[in-house]
Design a protein around this motif. Structure first.
Motif, short mmCIF file in Angstrom:
data_model
loop_
_atom_site.label_atom_id
_atom_site.label_comp_id
_atom_site.label_asym_id
_atom_site.label_seq_id
_atom_site.Cartn_x
_atom_site.Cartn_y
_atom_site.Cartn_z
N LYS A 79 10.70 -7.25 -4.52
CA LYS A 79 9.90 -8.43 -4.21
C LYS A 79 9.31 -8.97 -5.50
N TRP A 110 10.01 -1.17 -3.82
CA TRP A 110 9.46 -0.44 -2.68
C TRP A 110 8.94 0.92 -3.14
N TRP A 121 4.10 2.48 0.67
CA TRP A 121 4.15 1.20 1.37
C TRP A 121 5.13 1.23 2.53
N ARG A 181 5.08 1.97 5.72
CA ARG A 181 4.71 1.41 7.02
C ARG A 181 4.45 -0.09 6.99
N ASP A 182 4.04 -0.64 5.84
CA ASP A 182 3.68 -2.05 5.80
C ASP A 182 4.36 -2.83 4.67
N TRP A 183 5.61 -2.48 4.35
CA TRP A 183 6.35 -3.14 3.27
C TRP A 183 6.44 -4.65 3.49
N GLU A 184 6.54 -5.10 4.73
CA GLU A 184 6.65 -6.53 5.02
C GLU A 184 5.39 -7.29 4.62
N SER A 185 4.24 -6.65 4.64
CA SER A 185 2.99 -7.34 4.32
C SER A 185 2.55 -7.15 2.86
N VAL A 186 3.25 -6.34 2.08
CA VAL A 186 2.90 -6.13 0.67
C VAL A 186 3.26 -7.38 -0.13
N ARG A 187 2.27 -7.92 -0.88
CA ARG A 187 2.49 -9.15 -1.63
C ARG A 187 2.26 -8.99 -3.13
N ARG A 222 -3.88 -7.77 -6.87
CA ARG A 222 -4.45 -7.92 -5.53
C ARG A 222 -5.90 -8.37 -5.59
#
Length: 62
Positions: free
Chosen positions: A21, A32, A36, A38-44, A51
């Motif tokens: 990403k 990856w 992360w 469990r929440d890889w989709e929400s990591v920005r 952050r």
């Protein structure tokens, strides 16, 4: 002769089938991580520094 590359069935630049990403703050690519999972989709963001929105020398602050 060049060595033959192994075919793993994964995308280039990916870890465990998860694509890299780009950080929403600095624009750097990051991969990856197990923490992360469990929440890889929400990591920005690539790091806590990005952050928290601290000033950095990346393209976002130029």
């Amino acid at each position: 002769m060049a060595k033959a590359q192994r075919k793993t069935g994964k995308q280039p630049g990916s870890v465990n089938g998860h694509p890299d990403k780009l950080c929403a703050r600095c624009g750097r690519p990051f991969s990856w991580r197990k923490k992360w999972e469990r929440d890889w989709e929400s990591v920005r963001y690539c790091s806590d520094k990005c952050r928290m929105g601290r000033a950095s020398s990346g393209p976002a602050s130029a």
